[in-house]
Design a protein around this motif. Structure first.
Motif, short mmCIF file in Angstrom:
data_model
loop_
_atom_site.label_atom_id
_atom_site.label_comp_id
_atom_site.label_asym_id
_atom_site.label_seq_id
_atom_site.Cartn_x
_atom_site.Cartn_y
_atom_site.Cartn_z
N VAL A 18 1.01 -1.17 -0.23
CA VAL A 18 0.10 -0.12 -0.26
C VAL A 18 0.92 1.25 -0.07
CG1 VAL A 18 -1.87 1.37 1.24
CG2 VAL A 18 -1.85 -1.19 1.25
N ASP A 19 0.75 2.22 -0.90
CA ASP A 19 1.38 3.44 -1.08
C ASP A 19 2.95 3.37 -1.16
OD1 ASP A 19 -0.98 4.89 -0.99
OD2 ASP A 19 -1.08 5.20 1.16
N ALA A 20 3.43 2.26 -2.09
CA ALA A 20 4.72 2.43 -2.08
C ALA A 20 5.17 3.11 -3.45
CB ALA A 20 5.25 0.86 -2.36
N LEU A 40 5.95 -20.49 5.47
CA LEU A 40 6.16 -19.66 4.24
C LEU A 40 6.99 -18.53 4.90
CD1 LEU A 40 2.42 -19.51 2.91
CD2 LEU A 40 4.40 -20.46 1.87
N PRO A 41 8.02 -18.10 3.97
CA PRO A 41 9.22 -17.21 4.11
C PRO A 41 8.36 -15.64 4.21
CG PRO A 41 9.90 -18.06 2.32
CD PRO A 41 8.74 -18.83 3.09
N PRO A 42 9.09 -14.80 4.60
CA PRO A 42 8.52 -13.27 4.28
C PRO A 42 8.90 -12.67 3.08
CG PRO A 42 10.58 -13.23 5.79
CD PRO A 42 10.11 -14.68 5.59
N ALA A 43 7.88 -11.96 2.36
CA ALA A 43 8.26 -11.16 1.34
C ALA A 43 8.92 -9.81 1.65
CB ALA A 43 6.97 -10.63 0.61
N VAL A 44 9.86 -9.41 0.63
CA VAL A 44 10.97 -8.33 0.81
C VAL A 44 10.35 -7.24 0.06
CG1 VAL A 44 13.27 -7.42 1.05
CG2 VAL A 44 12.45 -9.82 1.87
N LEU A 45 10.56 -5.96 0.53
CA LEU A 45 10.07 -4.59 -0.32
C LEU A 45 11.25 -3.59 -0.09
CD1 LEU A 45 8.26 -2.86 -1.75
CD2 LEU A 45 7.28 -2.10 0.27
N THR A 46 11.76 -3.12 -1.33
CA THR A 46 12.87 -2.42 -1.22
C THR A 46 12.51 -1.05 -1.77
OG1 THR A 46 14.64 -4.29 -1.15
CG2 THR A 46 15.41 -2.09 -1.46
N THR A 47 12.53 -0.02 -1.21
CA THR A 47 12.63 1.28 -1.58
C THR A 47 13.40 2.55 -0.96
OG1 THR A 47 10.95 2.99 -2.17
CG2 THR A 47 10.62 1.54 -0.19
N SER A 48 14.10 3.37 -1.79
CA SER A 48 14.53 4.58 -1.00
C SER A 48 15.74 4.21 0.08
CB SER A 48 13.63 5.60 -0.42
OG SER A 48 12.73 5.94 -1.45
N GLY A 49 16.39 3.12 -0.21
CA GLY A 49 17.52 2.67 0.84
C GLY A 49 16.81 1.78 2.09
N LYS A 50 15.62 1.90 2.07
CA LYS A 50 14.84 1.02 3.28
C LYS A 50 14.43 -0.09 2.76
CE LYS A 50 13.37 5.37 5.68
NZ LYS A 50 12.44 6.03 6.16
N THR A 51 14.19 -1.19 3.63
CA THR A 51 13.81 -2.57 3.34
C THR A 51 12.52 -3.03 4.36
OG1 THR A 51 16.02 -3.29 2.58
CG2 THR A 51 14.51 -5.14 3.19
N TYR A 52 11.74 -3.12 3.83
CA TYR A 52 10.54 -3.63 4.40
C TYR A 52 10.32 -5.17 4.40
CZ TYR A 52 9.39 1.17 4.42
OH TYR A 52 9.42 2.61 4.63
N ARG A 53 9.95 -5.96 5.50
CA ARG A 53 9.65 -7.45 5.49
C ARG A 53 8.28 -7.71 5.98
NH1 ARG A 53 14.25 -10.32 4.46
NH2 ARG A 53 16.30 -9.47 4.65
N THR A 54 7.67 -8.92 5.38
CA THR A 54 6.24 -9.37 5.95
C THR A 54 6.65 -10.36 7.10
OG1 THR A 54 6.09 -10.66 4.30
CG2 THR A 54 5.22 -8.81 3.96
N GLU A 55 5.69 -10.56 7.83
CA GLU A 55 5.84 -11.68 8.88
C GLU A 55 5.65 -13.03 8.10
OE1 GLU A 55 6.44 -11.53 11.79
OE2 GLU A 55 6.37 -9.34 12.10
N PRO A 103 6.84 4.14 -7.04
CA PRO A 103 6.96 3.44 -8.26
C PRO A 103 7.99 2.77 -8.30
CG PRO A 103 6.00 5.59 -8.71
CD PRO A 103 6.46 5.72 -7.30
N SER A 104 9.34 3.30 -7.64
CA SER A 104 10.44 2.57 -7.85
C SER A 104 10.71 1.65 -6.89
CB SER A 104 11.58 3.70 -7.42
OG SER A 104 11.23 4.32 -6.28
N ALA A 105 9.63 1.20 -6.00
CA ALA A 105 9.79 0.21 -5.07
C ALA A 105 9.85 -1.30 -5.59
CB ALA A 105 8.58 0.09 -4.08
N GLN A 106 10.86 -2.18 -5.29
CA GLN A 106 11.04 -3.36 -5.70
C GLN A 106 10.47 -4.22 -4.48
OE1 GLN A 106 12.50 -4.10 -8.52
NE2 GLN A 106 12.62 -2.11 -9.22
N VAL A 107 9.52 -5.25 -5.05
CA VAL A 107 9.01 -6.37 -4.32
C VAL A 107 9.61 -7.75 -4.66
CG1 VAL A 107 6.66 -7.66 -3.54
CG2 VAL A 107 6.81 -4.97 -4.05
N GLN A 108 10.00 -8.28 -3.86
CA GLN A 108 10.68 -9.84 -3.95
C GLN A 108 9.67 -10.69 -3.10
OE1 GLN A 108 14.47 -10.42 -2.38
NE2 GLN A 108 14.32 -12.94 -2.76
N LEU A 109 8.93 -11.40 -3.97
CA LEU A 109 7.95 -12.44 -3.42
C LEU A 109 8.57 -13.51 -2.79
CD1 LEU A 109 5.37 -12.54 -6.49
CD2 LEU A 109 5.24 -11.20 -4.22
N PRO A 110 7.95 -14.39 -1.82
CA PRO A 110 8.63 -15.32 -1.15
C PRO A 110 8.89 -16.60 -2.02
CG PRO A 110 6.35 -14.66 -0.03
CD PRO A 110 6.68 -14.04 -1.37
#
Length: 618
Positions: free
Chosen positions: A51-53, A110-125, A55-62
């Motif tokens: 949500v609200d990422a 199921l491993p977490p998904a990873v979101l990378t944007t503006s030098g920050k990294t977000y991970r799901t549970e 456009p340059s955000a990169q999502v790595q699926l599990p």
């Protein structure tokens, strides 16, 4: 000039515009599944929401090791929320949908998904899953519905719309071939003996197909089969399997009629399929699943004449044309069986007729008209009947017993008896009295009745002759007796003379063939200087072969070199001459097919051939 407005007014306007601009919410990133407990044959959905990422955000699926990814898709949506007097709130939502299937049992993660944007990294549970063997629930998107009362529960027959369901259970996606697989299905896997079940063979694909190169249908032991549909071109229809969209291509559809009771197995089908187009094409081999059919025997209480093929819904009729005929003219009788079932294997009842009507063997014609994958049609047996005498005769009624699997009971369809009248032909003898009543079909009717005049007397003639001379006293008797002996001696004498002449002629023929060979060699000598190379070597070879045939007393044209060598060895030709002959023949072959064009080479081969012939004479 006078100024209109001030700097403070412009500043207030800019602040108002900034306050009215839309506001963006913070980034949200999470994943969820539609259920946490599944079976090894179940599929489930994993949804990753962003949500609200930017456009340059990169999502790595599990990328789970214990789960197979059957399909994945991505969707986006934007929502704008307006509040009273405040700025508009814009929300961008991106959903990543994955359909997974577990590869083993146990408590899996199921491993977490990873979101990378503006030098920050977000991970799901991470998500804990409990996996058991087999199938535990329906596929995704197929919610269970509460059972409703059956509207046909009070009807004596089964569901009238049951035959509209042409396919069986939903196919199981094979492991490792989820993008392209071959599946066979039955519309029903439990039938009576002789009852139809329909086999369908489909290709399920999520890739582009170019062609189907070969299809091997399963072995159908214990079944009578009829083709229902065999498409000549690939035609796709959309089907969803375990929540995954596929293009399904029908390859074959056959009607199967079991001929015996028990559990019958249908072996897997095979197909060679080409995917892609032109230079990107790739050929793969796929094997379908096997099937089993439970075949129930027909219930007890069958009427007389009942056969296992008489299953379905049938109507028997009989057509006679004409019913009034002159003596000597044929009658056509058609026994017609219409209905649904194994049309080509069912046997209509045999036509019976009085002894005064001669019935010939019938001819059988079939006409199939499949309807919604059900085999139905007409079988007609056409008889030719020839009346043997005048009278009125009755063709008895016919009966055909059958078992109706929908009503689960036996039934009999019947025809009505038909009366046939046979009249005297127009060329018959007319009677002087009143017309007699037509003869009835009676076994005690008088036959071979004499005419009114009775038997006529025998006629005889006689004459007297003098006794003839005995045969042995005739003049031709003695020469006729001695003629065979003289003929035998003449044949023996002629054989001896021919034998001597043949011996002389054989020796003369050998000399004549040898002379002809030398003449042909002389003709080749004329071609040695300026003639064609091919013609020269062909002439030398013909001359030598003719000479060998004369000396060996056997045909040699067409023999291989080994066979020719055996012939010369059997005739006692010395090894040196044997080698000379083979050398000349090999040189002729080489000269005709690309060598020996020089004059000196031709003369050398010519001298060798002459040496062979001259040496043979010594």
């Amino acid at each position: 000039m006078r100024r209109t407005g001030s700097g403070r007014t412009a500043l207030l306007a800019g602040l108002a515009l900034l306050a009215a601009s839309p506001a963006w919410a913070d980034i949200e990133f999470y994943q969820s599944v539609d259920r946490n407990e599944v079976g090894t044959e179940d599929t489930f959905r994993l949804t990753v929401v962003v949500v609200d990422a930017p456009p340059s955000a990169q999502v790595q699926l599990p990328a789970p090791r214990d789960f197979e990814v059957l399909s994945s898709s991505r969707s986006t949506q934007r929502s704008i929320q307006l509040s009273g007097g405040g700025p508009a709130v814009i929300q961008d939502v991106t959903k990543h949908l994955m359909i997974l299937r577990a590869t083993r049992t146990g408590r899996l993660t199921l491993p977490p998904a990873v979101l990378t944007t503006s030098g920050k990294t977000y991970r799901t549970e991470p998500i804990e899953m409990t996996v058991k063997a087999g199938r535990l629930g329906p596929p995704p998107g197929q919610a269970t519905r509460p059972s409703l009362p059956d509207p046909f529960r009070n009807f004596p027959t089964a569901d009238p719309f049951a035959e509209m369901d042409e396919e069986g259970d939903e196919p199981v996606i094979p492991r490792g071939d989820s993008d392209l697989f071959l599946r066979a299905s039955l519309d029903r896997d439990e039938v009576f003996v002789g009852e139809q079940t329909t086999l369908s063979l489909y290709i399920y694909s999520r890739v582009d197909l170019s062609s189907v190169d070969a299809v091997t249908m399963p072995k159908l032991e214990g079944f009578w089969s009829e083709d229902v549909e065999s498409p000549t071109q690939l035609s796709a229809e959309q089907k969803v399997v375990n929540g995954i969209p596929y293009r399904a291509y029908l390859l074959r559809r056959r009607a199967l009629f079991p001929v015996k009771a028990g559990a019958l197995a249908i072996t897997p089908a095979e197909a060679d399929i080409t995917t892609g187009f032109l230079f990107a094409g790739h050929r793969v081999h796929r094997v379908s699943n096997g099937l089993k059919v439970k075949v129930k025997p027909l219930p007890p209480g069958a009427p007389p004449g009942m056969a296992n093929a008489n299953v379905g819904s049938w109507q028997l009729s009989m057509d006679v044309s004409p019913t009034r005929v002159e003596l000597g003219q044929p009658i056509t009788v058609k026994v017609i069986l219409d209905g649904t079932g194994n049309v080509k294997n069912v046997t209509p009842p045999k036509l019976t007729a009085p002894s005064a009507l001669k019935v010939y063997d019938p001819s059988t014609t079939d006409r199939l008209t499949p309807n919604k994958s059900k085999i139905q049609g007409r079988r007609v047996q056409e008889y030719l009947v020839m009346p043997q005498r005048t009278g009125t005769f009755t063709l008895p009624a016919l009966e055909f017993p059958y078992f109706d699997p929908r009503r689960r009971e036996y039934d009999v369809t019947r025809t009505d008896p038909i009366t046939v009248t046979v009249e005297a032909g127009s060329g018959g003898v007319a009677s002087t009295g009143p017309a007699p009543a037509p003869l009835q079909d009676s076994a005690n009717e008088q036959k071979n009745v004499l005419s009114a005049g009775g038997l006529r007397p025998l006629r005889y003639q006689a004459r007297f002759m003098a006794p003839a001379t005995p045969l042995w006293q005739q003049a031709f008797f003695l020469p006729a007796v001695l003629a065979p002996v003289g003929l035998l001696f003449g044949v023996m004498l002629l054989g001896q003379v021919r034998g001597r002449l043949f011996a002389q002629t054989e020796a003369g023929r050998t000399r004549q063939q040898a002379r002809a060979a030398r003449k042909r060699l002389a003709a080749a000598e004329k071609l040695a200087g300026a003639g064609s190379t091919t013609a020269f070597y062909a002439e030398v070879e013909k001359a030598l072969m003719g000479f060998l045939e004369a000396k060996l007393h056997t045909p040699v044209v067409g023999l291989t070199r080994e066979a020719l060598g055996e012939k010369m060895a059997a005739s006692g030709v010395d090894p040196e001459r044997h080698s000379q002959v083979l050398f000349v023949l090999e040189a002729c072959d080489m000269g005709r097919f690309g060598g020996g064009a020089e004059v000196s080479e031709r003369n050398r081969i010519l001298d060798q051939a002459e040496a062979v012939m001259e040496g043979w004479e010594k």
